[in-house]
Design a protein around this motif. Structure first.
Motif: not given
Length: 118
Positions: A27-28, A54-57, A75-78, A99-103
């Motif tokens: 998953q990338g 970004v939500n990855q599961s 299982q590989i995530q990036g 205003v900047n935010s990254t989650n």
């Protein structure tokens, strides 16, 4: 002769794309954000609000009958998040607010079970 060529073709397919048959989960995510703002004159007000979430599961689960089986494969995530914000003010009394935010949230679960059903 047909069986021999079929077997060779199948082996060639496994050799060319081993990850496709290995049970891997890949998953990338890439997020690129470029914001540019410019003010020329007097008394300008510039407001910039940027948000990236970004939500990855990944869940890899395997169960067996009459035997215990673990989840196989990798299982590989990036995740890559790039944010570039540039502002320029020319004049008097200009106001710039940014205003900047990254989650980013990533999770992986690998499980197995064993049961003796009929």
């Amino acid at each position: 002769m047909l069986k021999k060529s079929f077997a060779l073709g199948l082996l060639a397919a496994f050799a060319m794309a081993p990850a496709a048959f290995a049970g891997d989960q890949v998953q990338g995510n890439v997020t690129n954000t470029h914001i540019t703002s410019g003010s020329f004159g007097n008394g300008n007000v510039t407001g910039i609000t940027n948000s990236t979430q970004v939500n990855q599961s990944q869940i890899k689960y395997k169960s067996g009958r009459y035997w215990c089986g673990g989840a196989s494969g990798n299982q590989i995530q990036g995740n890559v998040a790039n944010t570039a914000i540039a502002t320029a003010n020319v004049g008097l009394g200009n106001v710039t607010g940014i205003v900047n935010s990254t989650n980013t949230s990533q999770s992986q679960v690998a499980g197995s079970s064993c049961y003796y059903g009929y």
